[in-house]
Design a protein around this motif. Structure first.
Motif, PDB file in Angstrom:
ATOM      1  N   ALA A  98      25.597  25.537-122.831  1.00  0.00           N
ATOM      2  CA  ALA A  98      26.849  25.785-122.104  1.00  0.00           C
ATOM      3  C   ALA A  98      27.071  27.277-121.889  1.00  0.00           C
ATOM      4  N   GLY A  99      27.300  27.639-120.639  1.00  0.00           N
ATOM      5  CA  GLY A  99      27.605  29.025-120.336  1.00  0.00           C
ATOM      6  C   GLY A  99      26.405  29.952-120.488  1.00  0.00           C
ATOM      7  N   ASN A 100      25.212  29.392-120.479  1.00  0.00           N
ATOM      8  CA  ASN A 100      24.017  30.236-120.526  1.00  0.00           C
ATOM      9  C   ASN A 100      23.606  30.504-119.076  1.00  0.00           C
ATOM     10  N   GLU A 101      23.984  31.656-118.578  1.00  0.00           N
ATOM     11  CA  GLU A 101      23.839  31.923-117.139  1.00  0.00           C
ATOM     12  C   GLU A 101      22.382  31.966-116.689  1.00  0.00           C
ATOM     13  N   ALA A 102      21.520  32.492-117.545  1.00  0.00           N
ATOM     14  CA  ALA A 102      20.102  32.580-117.173  1.00  0.00           C
ATOM     15  C   ALA A 102      19.519  31.175-117.025  1.00  0.00           C
ATOM     16  N   LEU A 103      19.834  30.331-117.994  1.00  0.00           N
ATOM     17  CA  LEU A 103      19.337  28.949-117.965  1.00  0.00           C
ATOM     18  C   LEU A 103      19.905  28.206-116.744  1.00  0.00           C
ATOM     19  N   ARG A 104      21.195  28.424-116.510  1.00  0.00           N
ATOM     20  CA  ARG A 104      21.823  27.743-115.364  1.00  0.00           C
ATOM     21  C   ARG A 104      21.174  28.171-114.052  1.00  0.00           C
ATOM     22  N   HIS A 105      20.933  29.484-113.921  1.00  0.00           N
ATOM     23  CA  HIS A 105      20.322  29.987-112.685  1.00  0.00           C
ATOM     24  C   HIS A 105      18.965  29.304-112.453  1.00  0.00           C
ATOM     25  N   ASN A 106      18.174  29.244-113.533  1.00  0.00           N
ATOM     26  CA  ASN A 106      16.847  28.641-113.450  1.00  0.00           C
ATOM     27  C   ASN A 106      16.961  27.159-113.086  1.00  0.00           C
ATOM     28  N   CYS A 107      17.916  26.504-113.712  1.00  0.00           N
ATOM     29  CA  CYS A 107      18.119  25.065-113.479  1.00  0.00           C
ATOM     30  C   CYS A 107      18.506  24.792-112.020  1.00  0.00           C
ATOM     31  N   LEU A 108      19.406  25.620-111.495  1.00  0.00           N
ATOM     32  CA  LEU A 108      19.842  25.397-110.115  1.00  0.00           C
ATOM     33  C   LEU A 108      18.699  25.689-109.145  1.00  0.00           C
ATOM     34  N   LYS A 109      17.959  26.786-109.424  1.00  0.00           N
ATOM     35  CA  LYS A 109      16.861  27.168-108.530  1.00  0.00           C
ATOM     36  C   LYS A 109      15.759  26.100-108.542  1.00  0.00           C
ATOM     37  N   ASN A 110      15.500  25.534-109.696  1.00  0.00           N
ATOM     38  CA  ASN A 110      14.398  24.572-109.804  1.00  0.00           C
ATOM     39  C   ASN A 110      14.865  23.119-109.832  1.00  0.00           C
ATOM     40  N   LYS A 111      16.074  22.918-109.397  1.00  0.00           N
ATOM     41  CA  LYS A 111      16.657  21.564-109.295  1.00  0.00           C
ATOM     42  C   LYS A 111      16.437  20.760-110.586  1.00  0.00           C
ATOM     43  N   GLY A 112      16.688  21.418-111.700  1.00  0.00           N
ATOM     44  CA  GLY A 112      16.639  20.719-112.991  1.00  0.00           C
ATOM     45  C   GLY A 112      15.283  20.724-113.660  1.00  0.00           C
ATOM     46  N   ARG A 113      14.249  21.192-112.941  1.00  0.00           N
ATOM     47  CA  ARG A 113      12.905  21.183-113.552  1.00  0.00           C
ATOM     48  C   ARG A 113      12.693  22.487-114.338  1.00  0.00           C
ATOM     49  N   VAL A 114      13.345  22.521-115.502  1.00  0.00           N
ATOM     50  CA  VAL A 114      13.273  23.719-116.342  1.00  0.00           C
ATOM     51  C   VAL A 114      13.099  23.304-117.800  1.00  0.00           C
ATOM     52  N   VAL A 115      12.193  24.002-118.505  1.00  0.00           N
ATOM     53  CA  VAL A 115      12.040  23.770-119.945  1.00  0.00           C
ATOM     54  C   VAL A 115      12.270  25.082-120.692  1.00  0.00           C
ATOM     55  N   GLY A 116      12.662  24.950-121.955  1.00  0.00           N
ATOM     56  CA  GLY A 116      12.924  26.137-122.769  1.00  0.00           C
ATOM     57  C   GLY A 116      11.758  26.433-123.691  1.00  0.00           C
ATOM     58  N   ILE A 117      11.617  27.707-124.044  1.00  0.00           N
ATOM     59  CA  ILE A 117      10.559  28.075-124.996  1.00  0.00           C
ATOM     60  C   ILE A 117      11.141  29.075-125.992  1.00  0.00           C
ATOM     61  N   PHE A 118      10.660  29.032-127.225  1.00  0.00           N
ATOM     62  CA  PHE A 118      10.982  30.060-128.210  1.00  0.00           C
ATOM     63  C   PHE A 118       9.685  30.462-128.880  1.00  0.00           C
ATOM     64  N   VAL A 119       9.440  31.764-128.990  1.00  0.00           N
ATOM     65  CA  VAL A 119       8.193  32.209-129.637  1.00  0.00           C
ATOM     66  C   VAL A 119       8.537  33.108-130.824  1.00  0.00           C
ATOM     67  N   PHE A 120       7.966  32.791-131.978  1.00  0.00           N
ATOM     68  CA  PHE A 120       8.257  33.576-133.176  1.00  0.00           C
ATOM     69  C   PHE A 120       7.378  34.792-133.234  1.00  0.00           C
ATOM     70  N   ASP A 121       8.001  35.918-133.465  1.00  0.00           N
ATOM     71  CA  ASP A 121       7.235  37.120-133.636  1.00  0.00           C
ATOM     72  C   ASP A 121       6.943  37.285-135.117  1.00  0.00           C
ATOM     73  N   LYS A 122       5.673  37.279-135.469  1.00  0.00           N
ATOM     74  CA  LYS A 122       5.285  37.373-136.884  1.00  0.00           C
ATOM     75  C   LYS A 122       5.797  38.665-137.524  1.00  0.00           C
ATOM     76  N   LYS A 123       5.922  39.732-136.698  1.00  0.00           N
ATOM     77  CA  LYS A 123       6.425  41.012-137.235  1.00  0.00           C
ATOM     78  C   LYS A 123       7.806  40.798-137.824  1.00  0.00           C
ATOM     79  N   PHE A 124       8.589  39.966-137.154  1.00  0.00           N
ATOM     80  CA  PHE A 124       9.948  39.702-137.600  1.00  0.00           C
ATOM     81  C   PHE A 124       9.940  38.943-138.933  1.00  0.00           C
ATOM     82  N   LEU A 125       9.041  37.988-139.050  1.00  0.00           N
ATOM     83  CA  LEU A 125       8.987  37.185-140.274  1.00  0.00           C
ATOM     84  C   LEU A 125       8.510  38.014-141.470  1.00  0.00           C
TER      85      LEU A 125
END
Ligand SMILES: Cc1cc2nc3c(=O)[nH]c(=O)nc-3n(C[C@H](O)[C@H](O)[C@H](O)COP(=O)(O)OP(=O)(O)OC[C@H]3O[C@@H](n4cnc5c(N)ncnc54)[C@H](O)[C@@H]3O)c2cc1C
Length: 479
Positions: A15-42
């Motif tokens: 909700a209210g994630n503008e980047a995700l919404r923009h992508n969703c509208l541009k791609n008519k709902g064909r959008v997936v999310g990704i998260f990548v862990f940076d080992k440096k952080f861990l």
């Protein structure tokens, strides 16, 4: 068929994630999310298993929400420099758009610059969006200059002007929780899952399981729904916020900081929901609360403009301070065994819950630096290891403020007296007794001066009036 990827980082919500919404509208709902862990952080030495667990739980709740609306989240166990090239090799078709929300920490700025270059060389369009700040650093400068503010009051005045001008109202309402494209879980506005694209292994469950073994506190409920419930609970409290916020025994603050850290909610959503976008009609409580949100933005702007503060004093002259760094005193402080009840209650609240009340954060920070003469960076790191809301900009800002080494800092000669702070803000000892059960039968008046005859509670490890003078000498030695 076209599709997009949204790269989640610290904007873990739909909700209210503008980047995700923009992508969703541009791609008519064909959008997936990704998260990548940076080992440096861990591998950082201020890494916290407790905070990481809260973060993972937040991701779990995000993944469930995305699944319920027809999308998905893939969690990979390598940093972006490794994850994206590997992924792109495996995907039959490249995404036509990668979106992400902007971050302002020095590490994140560098990472995003490098990754944007990488996507460009692979001819993938990338778009970034403002998210967790209402006003971005480059939008707020001194009049007719590119320079940012180093003092809170003029920053705050200018912030309020910028906030009430131009498209600010739109940008705040554009993160509104009741926006049109997304009506909440279950409505299928998305239509793409990772298994439609690749069989890449997802690491979220294994991280959750593995990290849980090292968790030492009860992890509070995570995710957008929990954040919204906290916000709702706070609505009634805001009228008394100005006075209640300083009393640690009263549950009078929003308790939203750990949600803000992960982006389960944003300051814009909070401001919108509390009606803080109409300055003329703000009550005293609302005004005070808005000031705190502005403090958060202030420290982010400072960090962005002056990334060196991550390691060094904002005022370079203070790098020369010769801290005593007495290891025994430092460990008594960490364990809540200094013999100063208000300090020990705060440190035990931190250890047992992953949270500490703001007033008490100021008292314990001042005590570590100006009574125990310990380098503020050791305190900052300890907080990062323990706090569920541990967040570089406000943590660094808070510590440098207390140590008088930062922007708009407490002047060095203003030294909190832990006994009078305790008497003023926890007169009846309710907070102290909650976290130091061995003192629960003591008369409240006895909690605000040295306790010399207790069987199990320690005598004060230092004499405040002596240490105060030593601290003054230490700071004056720089002049
Ligand atoms: C030494 C020290 C270290 C701190 N470390 C952190 C940290 O790691 N992470 C963190 O989020 N906050 C930190 N703070 C700021 C503050 O203590 C917490 O944000 C606050 O206690 C969180 O509780 P709340 O959400 O109920 O706050 P509320 O009083 O409800 O305030 C609402 C929001 O305003 C922001 N805010 C409030 N006070 C401050 C402040 N003094 N500076 C910056 N932002 C503020 C927070 O985002 C907070 O969630 C630190 C303060 C000090 C003095």
């Amino acid at each position: 068929m076209d599709y997009g990827i949204h790269w989640f980082r610290r904007d873990l919500r739909v909700a209210g994630n503008e980047a995700l919404r923009h992508n969703c509208l541009k791609n008519k709902g064909r959008v997936v999310g990704i998260f990548v862990f940076d080992k440096k952080f861990l591998g950082r030495d201020d890494f916290s298993n407790n905070r990481f667990q809260f973060f993972l739980e937040t991701m779990k709740s995000l993944k469930e929400e995305l699944n319920s609306i027809g999308s998905d989240l893939l969690v990979l166990d390598v940093g972006p420099e490794e994850a994206f090239p590997k992924l792109l090799k495996k995907l039959e078709h490249k995404p036509n758009l990668i979106t992400f929300s902007r971050d302002y920490e020095p590490f994140a700025v560098k990472r995003d610059k490098a990754m944007s270059e990488f996507f460009k060389t692979h001819e993938i369009e990338t778009q970034s969006f403002r998210d967790h700040l209402i006003v971005e650093p480059w939008e707020l400068t001194k009049k007719d200059s590119d320079e940012g503010y180093q003092v809170y009051s003029p920053f705050s005045r200018r912030w309020r002007v910028v906030y009430s001008e131009g498209d600010m109202k739109n940008r705040i309402s554009s993160q509104s929780l009741s926006e049109k494209y997304y009506k909440g879980p279950k409505k299928k506005v998305f239509s793409l899952e990772w298994r439609d694209l690749t069989s890449e292994k997802d690491y979220l469950d294994s991280y959750l399981k593995e990290n849980k073994k090292s968790v030492t506190i009860d992890i509070p409920e995570a995710g957008t729904k929990a954040a919204q419930t906290s916000l709702l609970n706070f609505k009634d409290k805001i009228k008394n916020y100005k006075t209640d916020r300083d009393i640690p025994s009263i549950n009078g603050t929003s308790r939203l900081s750990h949600f803000l850290k992960n982006g389960s909610i944003t300051t814009a959503q909070i401001a919108y929901s509390l009606g803080l976008d109409s300055f003329n009609t703000l009550s005293t409580g609302e005004n005070t609360f808005l000031n705190e949100l502005i403090w958060r933005e202030f420290y982010y702007h400072i960090l962005y403009r002056k990334p060196a503060v991550e390691k060094k004093a904002f005022k370079p002259a203070y790098e020369a301070l010769k801290w005593e760094n007495n290891k025994t005193w430092f460990s008594s402080w960490c364990e809540g065994l200094t013999g100063f009840p208000i300090i020990d209650a705060g440190m035990r609240e931190l250890k047992n819950t992953g949270f500490m009340h703001n007033r008490v954060r100021m008292i314990v920070a001042s005590f570590l630096v100006k009574d125990l003469l310990v380098d503020w960076r050791l305190g900052e790191k300890h907080f990062m290891k323990e706090l569920l809301d541990g967040d570089l900009a406000p943590n660094n800002g808070g510590w440098q403020w207390a140590a008088s080494t930062g922007c708009d800092a407490q002047p060095y000669f203003r030294i909190f007296n832990p006994w009078s702070q305790s008497k003023k803000f926890d007169k009846d000892g309710v907070y102290i007794k909650k976290f130091i059960p061995e003192l629960k039968d003591l008369d409240a008046k006895r909690l605000h001066s040295p306790i010399l005859d207790h069987a199990t509670y320690p005598r004060p490890i230092v004499d405040h009036s002596v240490q105060r003078n030593l601290a003054l000498d230490l700071y004056k030695s720089l002049k």
